[in-house]
Design a protein around this motif. Structure first.
Motif, PDB file in Angstrom:
ATOM      1  N   GLN A   8       0.835  -1.196   0.000  1.00  0.00           N
ATOM      2  CA  GLN A   8       0.000   0.000   0.000  1.00  0.00           C
ATOM      3  C   GLN A   8       0.875   1.254   0.000  1.00  0.00           C
ATOM      4  N   CYS A   9       1.940   1.219   0.766  1.00  0.00           N
ATOM      5  CA  CYS A   9       2.846   2.359   0.846  1.00  0.00           C
ATOM      6  C   CYS A   9       3.468   2.644  -0.518  1.00  0.00           C
ATOM      7  N   ARG A  10       3.978   1.611  -1.172  1.00  0.00           N
ATOM      8  CA  ARG A  10       4.589   1.774  -2.498  1.00  0.00           C
ATOM      9  C   ARG A  10       3.577   2.315  -3.503  1.00  0.00           C
ATOM     10  N   ALA A  11       2.368   1.756  -3.499  1.00  0.00           N
ATOM     11  CA  ALA A  11       1.334   2.187  -4.442  1.00  0.00           C
ATOM     12  C   ALA A  11       0.923   3.634  -4.190  1.00  0.00           C
ATOM     13  N   ALA A  12       0.741   3.984  -2.924  1.00  0.00           N
ATOM     14  CA  ALA A  12       0.345   5.353  -2.580  1.00  0.00           C
ATOM     15  C   ALA A  12       1.425   6.349  -2.993  1.00  0.00           C
ATOM     16  N   PHE A  63      -7.162   4.591   2.074  1.00  0.00           N
ATOM     17  CA  PHE A  63      -6.778   3.193   2.223  1.00  0.00           C
ATOM     18  C   PHE A  63      -8.027   2.340   2.197  1.00  0.00           C
ATOM     19  N   ILE A  64      -7.970   1.277   1.430  1.00  0.00           N
ATOM     20  CA  ILE A  64      -9.108   0.385   1.240  1.00  0.00           C
ATOM     21  C   ILE A  64      -8.798  -0.934   1.933  1.00  0.00           C
ATOM     22  N   GLY A  65      -9.681  -1.350   2.806  1.00  0.00           N
ATOM     23  CA  GLY A  65      -9.501  -2.619   3.499  1.00  0.00           C
ATOM     24  C   GLY A  65      -9.899  -3.788   2.614  1.00  0.00           C
ATOM     25  N   GLU A  66      -9.652  -4.993   3.098  1.00  0.00           N
ATOM     26  CA  GLU A  66     -10.041  -6.193   2.354  1.00  0.00           C
ATOM     27  C   GLU A  66     -11.560  -6.283   2.287  1.00  0.00           C
ATOM     28  N   LEU A  70     -11.348  -9.529  -2.450  1.00  0.00           N
ATOM     29  CA  LEU A  70     -10.396  -8.522  -2.899  1.00  0.00           C
ATOM     30  C   LEU A  70      -9.465  -8.145  -1.755  1.00  0.00           C
ATOM     31  N   GLY A  71      -8.223  -7.952  -2.052  1.00  0.00           N
ATOM     32  CA  GLY A  71      -7.249  -7.579  -1.038  1.00  0.00           C
ATOM     33  C   GLY A  71      -7.272  -6.094  -0.754  1.00  0.00           C
ATOM     34  N   PRO A  72      -6.461  -5.660   0.197  1.00  0.00           N
ATOM     35  CA  PRO A  72      -6.396  -4.248   0.545  1.00  0.00           C
ATOM     36  C   PRO A  72      -5.743  -3.447  -0.578  1.00  0.00           C
ATOM     37  N   GLY A  73      -6.022  -2.157  -0.605  1.00  0.00           N
ATOM     38  CA  GLY A  73      -5.456  -1.312  -1.651  1.00  0.00           C
ATOM     39  C   GLY A  73      -5.458   0.149  -1.268  1.00  0.00           C
ATOM     40  N   VAL A  74      -5.227   0.994  -2.247  1.00  0.00           N
ATOM     41  CA  VAL A  74      -5.238   2.446  -2.045  1.00  0.00           C
ATOM     42  C   VAL A  74      -5.892   3.105  -3.252  1.00  0.00           C
ATOM     43  N   ARG A  75      -6.380   4.309  -3.042  1.00  0.00           N
ATOM     44  CA  ARG A  75      -6.904   5.122  -4.133  1.00  0.00           C
ATOM     45  C   ARG A  75      -6.773   6.581  -3.767  1.00  0.00           C
ATOM     46  N   LEU A  76      -6.868   7.458  -4.752  1.00  0.00           N
ATOM     47  CA  LEU A  76      -6.800   8.888  -4.504  1.00  0.00           C
ATOM     48  C   LEU A  76      -8.173   9.416  -4.150  1.00  0.00           C
ATOM     49  N   ASN A  77      -8.223  10.290  -3.174  1.00  0.00           N
ATOM     50  CA  ASN A  77      -9.448  10.992  -2.828  1.00  0.00           C
ATOM     51  C   ASN A  77      -9.485  12.225  -3.713  1.00  0.00           C
ATOM     52  N   SER A  78     -10.297  12.210  -4.744  1.00  0.00           N
ATOM     53  CA  SER A  78     -10.310  13.300  -5.718  1.00  0.00           C
ATOM     54  C   SER A  78     -10.701  14.635  -5.090  1.00  0.00           C
ATOM     55  N   ASN A  79     -11.436  14.607  -3.987  1.00  0.00           N
ATOM     56  CA  ASN A  79     -11.810  15.858  -3.318  1.00  0.00           C
ATOM     57  C   ASN A  79     -10.610  16.549  -2.700  1.00  0.00           C
ATOM     58  N   GLU A  80      -9.570  15.800  -2.387  1.00  0.00           N
ATOM     59  CA  GLU A  80      -8.401  16.373  -1.745  1.00  0.00           C
ATOM     60  C   GLU A  80      -7.201  16.433  -2.675  1.00  0.00           C
ATOM     61  N   HIS A  81      -7.390  16.094  -3.934  1.00  0.00           N
ATOM     62  CA  HIS A  81      -6.276  16.085  -4.867  1.00  0.00           C
ATOM     63  C   HIS A  81      -6.633  16.970  -6.056  1.00  0.00           C
ATOM     64  N   PRO A  82      -6.328  18.279  -5.975  1.00  0.00           N
ATOM     65  CA  PRO A  82      -6.740  19.232  -7.005  1.00  0.00           C
ATOM     66  C   PRO A  82      -6.274  18.858  -8.419  1.00  0.00           C
TER      67      PRO A  82
END
Length: 105
Positions: A8-12, A63-66, A70-82
């Protein structure tokens, strides 16, 4: 579940375009600690993992839990990423056309 997985750290980091050195500085942790964590060589202290996770969340990572199979993952919060928001708005007409009901016929 762990506070933060190395994957998750590497992906983020990749999503945010941060180097290991950049993230280590922002999270106020040792760059060697972060590098070793990401390669599985070291398991940092709980407080270190919390600092890294908090820094990534503050930068717009969710951060997305299992779930189900599907396993855990990450995604961008578009509201906080201009930058992501402006990119999405720029391509919105194309997406609307592609996703219209008749687009797949």
């Amino acid at each position: 579940m762990s506070i933060l997985l190395a994957s998750q750290c590497r992906a983020a980091r990749a999503m945010l375009g941060l180097s290991q050195k950049d993230l280590a500085q922002l999270a106020e942790v040792g760059s060697r600690t972060l590098a070793d964590f990401e390669t599985g060589t070291r398991s940092p202290h709980h407080r270190t993992l919390k600092a890294i996770r908090h820094t990534l969340e503050a930068a717009g990572i969710l951060f997305i839990g299992e779930e189900d199979n599907l396993g855990p993952g990450v995604r961008l919060n578009s509201n906080e990423h201009p930058a992501l928001m402006s990119d999405m708005e720029q391509h919105a007409p194309d997406l609307q056309h592609e996703l219209s009901p008749g687009a797949f016929r």
